[in-house]
Design an enzyme around this catalytic site. Structure first.
Site, PDB file in Angstrom:
ATOM      1  N   CYS A  31      55.975  -7.454  95.681  1.00 17.43           N
ATOM      2  CA  CYS A  31      56.510  -7.268  96.919  1.00 17.43           C
ATOM      3  C   CYS A  31      57.037  -8.406  97.781  1.00 17.43           C
ATOM      4  O   CYS A  31      56.826  -9.466  98.617  1.00 17.43           O
ATOM      5  CB  CYS A  31      55.358  -6.435  97.885  1.00 17.43           C
ATOM      6  SG  CYS A  31      55.972  -6.197  99.926  1.00 17.43           S
ATOM      7  N   CYS A  69      56.501  -8.647 101.844  1.00 17.86           N
ATOM      8  CA  CYS A  69      54.878  -9.610 102.175  1.00 17.86           C
ATOM      9  C   CYS A  69      54.671 -10.343 101.784  1.00 17.86           C
ATOM     10  O   CYS A  69      54.112 -11.089 102.777  1.00 17.86           O
ATOM     11  CB  CYS A  69      53.760  -8.623 101.278  1.00 17.86           C
ATOM     12  SG  CYS A  69      53.635  -6.580 101.551  1.00 17.86           S
ATOM     13  N   ASP A  70      55.574 -11.048 100.522  1.00 12.27           N
ATOM     14  CA  ASP A  70      55.415 -12.461 100.257  1.00 12.27           C
ATOM     15  C   ASP A  70      56.106 -13.462 100.968  1.00 12.27           C
ATOM     16  O   ASP A  70      56.067 -14.555 100.556  1.00 12.27           O
ATOM     17  CB  ASP A  70      54.488 -12.558  99.049  1.00 12.27           C
ATOM     18  CG  ASP A  70      53.186 -11.224  98.809  1.00 12.27           C
ATOM     19  OD1 ASP A  70      52.261 -11.350  99.643  1.00 12.27           O
ATOM     20  OD2 ASP A  70      52.805 -10.736  97.496  1.00 12.27           O
TER      21      ASP A  70
END
Length: 524
Positions: free
Chosen positions: A346, A349-350
């Protein structure tokens, strides 16, 4: 920090506070402490039930505690909770102030009944751009509000880079319990409780097994499953839905811009709307349950059996399989070893965890190219690796990617290994499929974006026929090879894995199941 519109909305929410609450800040000389103080002062000014103290003693600074006045609630943010986490902040304020949470009464009682021998101290490492993190933060904050033996701090990794490096945090959300890694990825309250309340699974199994047979039981809670549940319930038949996580893969999707009549939404918001719509009907929703096997009825008009991993058995006259698909692994040495340690799936997200570092994206379709474009604005450099001889993404995306100065593209490139130092990723090796030459890139992270795998492992060896790709084979009316068993959505052989198509297929499967029911129950 808060514009006039946001202040007005927050002020309206804070009118729901039933008890006075305190914000206790632990600050230092960093600019971020000044930003946090500004935010807390703005919040305090919006309600006479909120007071602010600046004498906090937390060693992690800047941070602040939210507690009911005169108490010591274990809710803390080592973050300036804007972006995706602003909702987490608002909910924490309301719940600490006595506003009732919107979860099942059974879960509330289960949380309150926990009596651990020692305090449960949770730490959630998150980023403000992560759309998976708020669910975890909100679940653990609520648990800390309801049970004095539970404490939780939500930590923005970008504020504590030294600790991120020391603890080797390479993906979010990542949760520690009493200093040890507890879990990673999106989780809801029920999932967390299942990991710490060892008797929960047996109690769930007993309750589920006592349920009366359904007319139609849907397996899966994504767009196909939700649509099937609504269409079935509207027919007035007994409808159940069992899902490992309601919302399915849409929970991992950031932007949705091609669902007809909805110009733009985000995956988690879309998933919440799906569940809300389903719950408006008489549907027995059994969330956070993994299906182990499905056995068709042994005789015409009989009952199919759906077995769950906790040992429960559910019975139904018809079953609709809508278990969707998941991200495909690249399946090379190092991928499994370094998941959450530099291997990620992701970028939204990361990505912030790799700020100023070099990363690679594997996959040249739309998702891969979009990921590379997104990451290029955060990291030092992005290398995109594509197995085919050209990128498969839309031309407009490819042109945008090629215009970026910190992106390199390798086509006809086969990833052969993701390397690391035993603790985290340090590179990627790929082979040129034309020349056969091998190349190694020194990297801090690898983002895998190479398509989907159908969730059909539980059907291997069953009466339900699968394609060579593991998809459930269906006809034009969503019939499978097994009597009384239907299937819909990304898990099937239907072409084009799209949300709108899955929803349509789910509706079709419910209509076909109803048609099957009225025909098999009709007198001779």
């Amino acid at each position: 920090m808060l514009d006039a519109n946001l202040q007005a909305q927050l002020k309206a929410y804070l009118e729901r506070l039933q008890h006075p609450i305190e914000l206790i800040a632990s600050l230092d000389e960093r600019p971020e402490s000044g930003e946090m103080r500004e935010l807390l002062e703005e919040i305090t000014a919006l309600s006479d039930k909120i007071s602010l103290r600046l004498d906090g003693q937390d060693t992690r600074r800047p941070s602040f505690q939210i507690t009911r006045a005169g108490e010591d609630m274990g809710v803390r943010f080592a973050a300036i909770p804007m972006g995706h986490e602003f909702t987490s902040l608002v909910l924490a304020l309301l719940q600490a102030g006595g506003h009732p949470p919107k979860i099942e009464a059974e879960l509330i009682e289960q949380i309150r009944a926990l009596k651990p021998e020692t305090e449960l101290v949770f730490e959630t490492w998150m980023s403000l751009t992560c759309h998976n993190c708020p669910d975890v933060v909100q679940a653990l904050n609520l648990m800390a509000v309801l049970n004095p033996r539970i404490r939780h701090v939500a930590i923005d990794g970008s504020l504590f880079q030294k600790e991120v490096e020391e603890r080797q945090i390479m993906a979010v959300p990542l949760v520690f319990l009493n200093g040890e890694k507890f879990a990673s990825g999106r989780m809801e309250v029920g999932e967390i409780l299942a990991k710490i309340d060892t008797g929960a699974a047996a109690r769930d199994a007993a309750k589920l097994s006592e349920k009366a047979p359904f007319d139609v039981l849907i397996v899966g809670g994504g767009p196909a499953g939700a649509a099937a549940a609504i269409y079935a319930a509207r027919k007035g038949i007994r409808t159940g839905l069992v899902a490992e996580r309601f919302g399915g893969q849409t929970l991992d999707t950031l932007g949705i811009e091609n669902y007809i009549s909805v110009p733009h939404t985000e995956g988690p918001k879309f998933a919440a709307a799906l569940e809300q719509h389903v719950r408006e009907y008489d549907v027995d929703v059994m969330n956070l349950q993994r299906v182990e096997s499905v056995e068709p009825a042994q005789e015409k008009g009989g009952l199919a059996t759906v077995r769950l991993s906790n040992g429960a058995e559910l019975k139904s006259r018809t079953v609709i399989l809508a278990t969707g698909a998941r991200w495909r692994n690249v399946n090379v040495p190092g991928e499994e070893q370094y998941k959450t340690k530099g291997v990620a799936y992701c970028p939204h997200c990361d990505g912030p965890l790799f700020k100023g570092k070099k990363v690679a994206v594997i996959g040249g379709g739309n998702s891969g190219v979009e990921a590379a474009i997104d990451l290029a604005g955060v990291v030092e450099h992005v290398t995109l690796i594509e197995f085919a001889d050209q990128l498969k993404a839309d031309a407009v995306l490819v042109n945008k990617l090629k215009s970026l100065p910190n992106v390199a593209i390798h086509t006809n490139a086969q990833t052969t290994e993701i390397t690391g130092d035993g603790q985290k990723v340090n590179g990627l090796t790929f082979k040129d499929r034309v020349s056969g030459a091998e190349h190694h890139l020194e990297l801090a992270g690898v983002f895998v974006q190479i398509g989907l795998v159908p969730n059909t492992e539980f059907l291997k060896g069953s009466a339900v026929e699968l394609s060579r790709y593991g998809e459930i084979i269906i006809d034009a009316k969503c019939h499978t090879s097994a009597e009384g068993i239907f299937a819909a959505g990304d898990v099937t052989t239907v072409p084009y894995k799209q949300i709108v198509i899955a929803a349509g297929e789910g509706s079709k499967a419910a209509l076909s199941a109803f048609d099957h029911l009225i025909r098999t129950s009709a007198p001779a």
